[in-house]
Design a protein around this motif. Structure first.
Motif, mmCIF file in Angstrom:
data_model
loop_
_atom_site.group_PDB
_atom_site.id
_atom_site.type_symbol
_atom_site.label_atom_id
_atom_site.label_comp_id
_atom_site.label_asym_id
_atom_site.label_seq_id
_atom_site.Cartn_x
_atom_site.Cartn_y
_atom_site.Cartn_z
ATOM 1 N N VAL A 141 0.860 -1.194 0.000
ATOM 2 C CA VAL A 141 0.000 0.000 0.000
ATOM 3 C C VAL A 141 0.891 1.238 0.000
ATOM 4 N N ASP A 142 0.804 2.035 -1.025
ATOM 5 C CA ASP A 142 1.586 3.279 -1.100
ATOM 6 C C ASP A 142 0.894 4.180 -2.122
ATOM 7 N N PRO A 143 0.676 5.453 -1.787
ATOM 8 C CA PRO A 143 0.018 6.331 -2.770
ATOM 9 C C PRO A 143 0.899 6.592 -3.991
ATOM 10 N N TRP A 184 21.722 5.826 -2.900
ATOM 11 C CA TRP A 184 22.176 5.257 -1.626
ATOM 12 C C TRP A 184 23.660 4.955 -1.694
ATOM 13 N N ALA A 185 24.380 5.418 -0.699
ATOM 14 C CA ALA A 185 25.776 5.027 -0.540
ATOM 15 C C ALA A 185 25.855 4.223 0.751
ATOM 16 N N PHE A 186 26.574 3.150 0.714
ATOM 17 C CA PHE A 186 26.664 2.283 1.896
ATOM 18 C C PHE A 186 27.906 1.424 1.759
ATOM 19 N N PHE A 212 23.122 7.305 8.268
ATOM 20 C CA PHE A 212 23.150 6.119 7.405
ATOM 21 C C PHE A 212 22.024 5.165 7.816
ATOM 22 N N THR A 213 21.351 4.616 6.831
ATOM 23 C CA THR A 213 20.140 3.828 7.068
ATOM 24 C C THR A 213 20.162 2.528 6.272
ATOM 25 N N PHE A 214 20.816 2.600 5.118
ATOM 26 C CA PHE A 214 20.662 1.547 4.117
ATOM 27 C C PHE A 214 21.059 0.166 4.653
ATOM 28 N N SER A 215 22.214 0.091 5.310
ATOM 29 C CA SER A 215 22.705 -1.231 5.744
ATOM 30 C C SER A 215 21.749 -1.872 6.738
HETATM 31 C C1 LIG Z 1 17.767 11.846 -1.093
HETATM 32 C C2 LIG Z 1 18.115 10.814 -0.021
HETATM 33 C C3 LIG Z 1 19.339 10.175 -0.084
HETATM 34 C C4 LIG Z 1 19.679 9.226 0.895
HETATM 35 N N1 LIG Z 1 20.893 8.626 0.816
HETATM 36 C C5 LIG Z 1 21.224 7.703 1.744
HETATM 37 C C6 LIG Z 1 22.485 7.043 1.671
HETATM 38 O O1 LIG Z 1 23.310 7.357 0.802
HETATM 39 N N2 LIG Z 1 22.775 6.060 2.575
HETATM 40 C C7 LIG Z 1 21.881 5.720 3.552
HETATM 41 O O2 LIG Z 1 22.194 4.822 4.341
HETATM 42 N N3 LIG Z 1 20.697 6.359 3.671
HETATM 43 C C8 LIG Z 1 20.346 7.329 2.797
HETATM 44 N N4 LIG Z 1 19.127 7.950 2.904
HETATM 45 C C9 LIG Z 1 18.266 7.630 4.059
HETATM 46 C C10 LIG Z 1 17.381 6.385 3.819
HETATM 47 O O3 LIG Z 1 18.160 5.302 3.355
HETATM 48 C C11 LIG Z 1 16.284 6.655 2.814
HETATM 49 O O4 LIG Z 1 15.483 7.728 3.251
HETATM 50 C C12 LIG Z 1 15.384 5.442 2.582
HETATM 51 O O5 LIG Z 1 14.649 5.660 1.420
HETATM 52 C C13 LIG Z 1 14.463 5.169 3.758
HETATM 53 O O6 LIG Z 1 13.580 4.135 3.417
HETATM 54 P P1 LIG Z 1 12.113 4.079 4.020
HETATM 55 O O7 LIG Z 1 11.430 2.938 3.422
HETATM 56 O O8 LIG Z 1 12.206 4.216 5.494
HETATM 57 O O9 LIG Z 1 11.429 5.457 3.533
HETATM 58 P P2 LIG Z 1 11.073 5.862 2.055
HETATM 59 O O10 LIG Z 1 12.021 5.288 1.084
HETATM 60 O O11 LIG Z 1 10.926 7.358 2.082
HETATM 61 O O12 LIG Z 1 9.655 5.185 1.813
HETATM 62 C C14 LIG Z 1 8.503 5.570 2.521
HETATM 63 C C15 LIG Z 1 7.318 5.289 1.608
HETATM 64 O O13 LIG Z 1 6.107 5.512 2.353
HETATM 65 C C16 LIG Z 1 5.156 6.023 1.444
HETATM 66 N N5 LIG Z 1 4.048 6.625 2.172
HETATM 67 C C17 LIG Z 1 3.942 7.869 2.674
HETATM 68 N N6 LIG Z 1 2.732 8.008 3.259
HETATM 69 C C18 LIG Z 1 2.081 6.836 3.124
HETATM 70 C C19 LIG Z 1 0.809 6.372 3.536
HETATM 71 N N7 LIG Z 1 -0.043 7.130 4.243
HETATM 72 N N8 LIG Z 1 0.458 5.103 3.222
HETATM 73 C C20 LIG Z 1 1.301 4.303 2.548
HETATM 74 N N9 LIG Z 1 2.523 4.703 2.129
HETATM 75 C C21 LIG Z 1 2.905 5.948 2.438
HETATM 76 C C22 LIG Z 1 5.963 6.993 0.594
HETATM 77 O O14 LIG Z 1 5.290 7.286 -0.634
HETATM 78 C C23 LIG Z 1 7.256 6.206 0.393
HETATM 79 O O15 LIG Z 1 7.245 5.451 -0.794
HETATM 80 C C24 LIG Z 1 18.766 8.907 1.945
HETATM 81 C C25 LIG Z 1 17.554 9.601 1.998
HETATM 82 C C26 LIG Z 1 17.228 10.540 1.038
HETATM 83 C C27 LIG Z 1 15.910 11.271 1.159
#
Ligand SMILES: Cc1cc2nc3c(=O)[nH]c(=O)nc-3n(C[C@H](O)[C@H](O)[C@H](O)COP(=O)(O)OP(=O)(O)OC[C@H]3O[C@@H](n4cnc5c(N)ncnc54)[C@H](O)[C@@H]3O)c2cc1C
Length: 418
Positions: free
Chosen positions: A40-42, A52-54, A284-287
């Motif tokens: 589920v995602d809009p 992502w860098a990791f 950092f989050t990816f790993s």
């Molecule tokens: C530009 C950028 C670069 C980054 N680079 C790095 C990096 O190099 N290394 C690293 O370790 N980390 C990095 N990060 C941090 C982290 O890894 C990322 O933010 C990662 O995408 C987090 O994953 P996530 O699934 O938590 O959130 P997201 O990837 O943001 O996914 C969340 C999802 O929830 C969805 N959503 C929102 N509201 C709702 C709802 N009501 N119902 C259902 N779905 C919904 C959104 O549409 C989205 O698709 C980076 C972050 C950003 C923003």
């Protein structure tokens, strides 16, 4: 989907971004089949919305998706440039497009149902979870893995943001060393409260992602990011006349000791940033997301509940709280902090520490490399603050702000595509 047709699944993923994409890929990799899954995602994530860098061991299943990887990285301060050999690890760059494509392929193979609507409410009665979606639909799931962005449960003792802008630069002539990435370059002007650095991730001798990053309490303006990034480009000695900005990347990541509860109810677990996968001291989050995706997929393949281990051990979260406090209250300077860390430890130990996978003995060595007195002061301040927090009525935490996205930067002679 209509309101009259509830969807019954074993697993519902709320949010289909980074964490969910890694999970779908892991489920596919571990051969999980016959599991009814809904995503589920809009927004249906596609294309390049982040890089992502990791670091990690080579030969993971992500290797074919990488844009680049480097065995050596540089950490530079005004005093010195240090080249670190990361073996047996390597630093890697994964653009979002290939991961989203991999996840879409996995989703097809897993037969997952995609609901392009926001999850509006989640009710867990400890036997089933009922998710109501913004289009009026209902999903009933045995388990929910929720990665929707959300603020922490209460304010942190230190609330910083990692905020950044990056330019994907194309140069007329060879300008980058593709054998080596710049992990952190602290020669950038340091903010009054916070830490700044630049970094360079080259994919060839003419193409690189060049970023300006701050760890600090507040965002810059659009012009502020462009000015800082142009300043860093100049520090690197790059000639603006021979450069084009092909893409711009903006981001904001929480850096805080505020809690992100990973298990809000019996049949709901949170993943990604919402579940505490963002390391407070680095962003950092990816790993951690990758590790947790693997744990969940293994659990499901073995018929166990899809609940990952905590993203980081409790003692790491405490060490991060102390480090953030020392940096925020000015006890420790950012460049000095990271300089000592890399000076007094093998790079591989520091990187594994930042991933939360070191042993307590290694962590004592890491702690011994920081300046003792400010760290003791920050430890005492942290303890006192925790006591104060217990006595205070609960307050909501501020939302994590959206990234500043501006017009095309004035750099070189190219324009930016967004
Ligand atoms: C530009 C950028 C670069 C980054 N680079 C790095 C990096 O190099 N290394 C690293 O370790 N980390 C990095 N990060 C941090 C982290 O890894 C990322 O933010 C990662 O995408 C987090 O994953 P996530 O699934 O938590 O959130 P997201 O990837 O943001 O996914 C969340 C999802 O929830 C969805 N959503 C929102 N509201 C709702 C709802 N009501 N119902 C259902 N779905 C919904 C959104 O549409 C989205 O698709 C980076 C972050 C950003 C923003």
């Amino acid at each position: 989907m209509t309101a009259s047709a509830p969807i019954e699944v074993d697993l519902a993923l709320l949010g289909g971004g980074g964490a969910a994409s890694l999970l779908l890929a892991a489920l596919d990799r571990h051969g999980v089949r016959d599991l009814r899954i809904a995503v589920v995602d809009p927004v249906r994530r596609r294309g390049q919305d982040r890089t992502w860098a990791f670091w990690g061991h080579p030969d993971s299943d992500l290797d074919p998706l990488l844009s680049a990887s480097w065995q050596q990285v540089e950490v530079t301060t005004p005093a010195r440039r240090r080249v670190l050999d990361l073996a047996p690890l390597r630093y890697a760059m994964l653009r979002s497009g290939p991961l989203y494509d991999r996840a879409a392929e996995a989703e097809r193979r897993l037969g997952a149902i995609r609901i392009v609507a926001p999850a509006a409410s989640v009710v867990d009665d400890a036997t089933r979870v009922v998710v109501r979606t913004g289009d009026g639909g209902i999903v009933r799931a045995d388990w929910v893995l929720d990665s929707r962005p959300r603020p922490p449960a209460r304010p942190g003792r230190t609330t910083w943001l990692q905020h950044f802008r990056g330019w994907w630069l194309e140069s007329d002539r060879p300008a980058f060393d593709p054998a080596r990435a710049v992990l952190m370059d602290f020669r950038t002007p340091q903010p009054a409260r916070g830490v700044s650095f630049g970094y360079v991730l080259p994919v060839s001798d003419r193409h690189a992602l060049v970023e300006y990053t701050e760890f600090s309490p507040a965002l810059l303006t659009d012009a502020g990011y462009d000015t800082a990034l142009a300043g860093y480009r100049d520090l690197l000695g790059l000639d603006p006349a021979g450069l084009r900005v092909r893409e711009v990347e903006n981001g904001v990541i929480p850096m805080t000791d505020a809690p992100f509860p990973a298990r809000p109810s019996p049949r709901v677990a949170r993943l990604g940033t919402a579940g505490g996968a963002t390391r407070p001291s680095t962003g950092f989050t990816f790993s951690a997301m990758y590790r947790q995706a693997d744990q969940v997929a293994r659990a499901l393949a073995a018929g166990r509940p899809p609940v990952p281990e905590p993203a980081y051990p409790r003692r790491h979260r405490w060490m991060d709280a102390v480090a953030l406090r020392a940096l925020d209250r000015g006890g420790v300077g950012g460049p000095d902090f990271f300089d000592r860390l890399f000076d007094r430890n093998p790079a591989e130990r520091v990187l594994r520490f930042l991933d939360g996978v070191t042993t307590p003995v290694e962590e004592v060595a890491i702690m011994n490399s920081t300046r003792l007195l400010p760290m003791i002061a920050a430890t005492a301040g942290d303890a006192a603050h925790r006591v104060r927090d217990r006595l205070r009525p609960a307050r909501p935490a501020p939302a994590i702000p959206a990234a500043v996205v501006g017009g095309p930067p004035i750099v070189g002679r190219g324009s930016a595509a967004r």
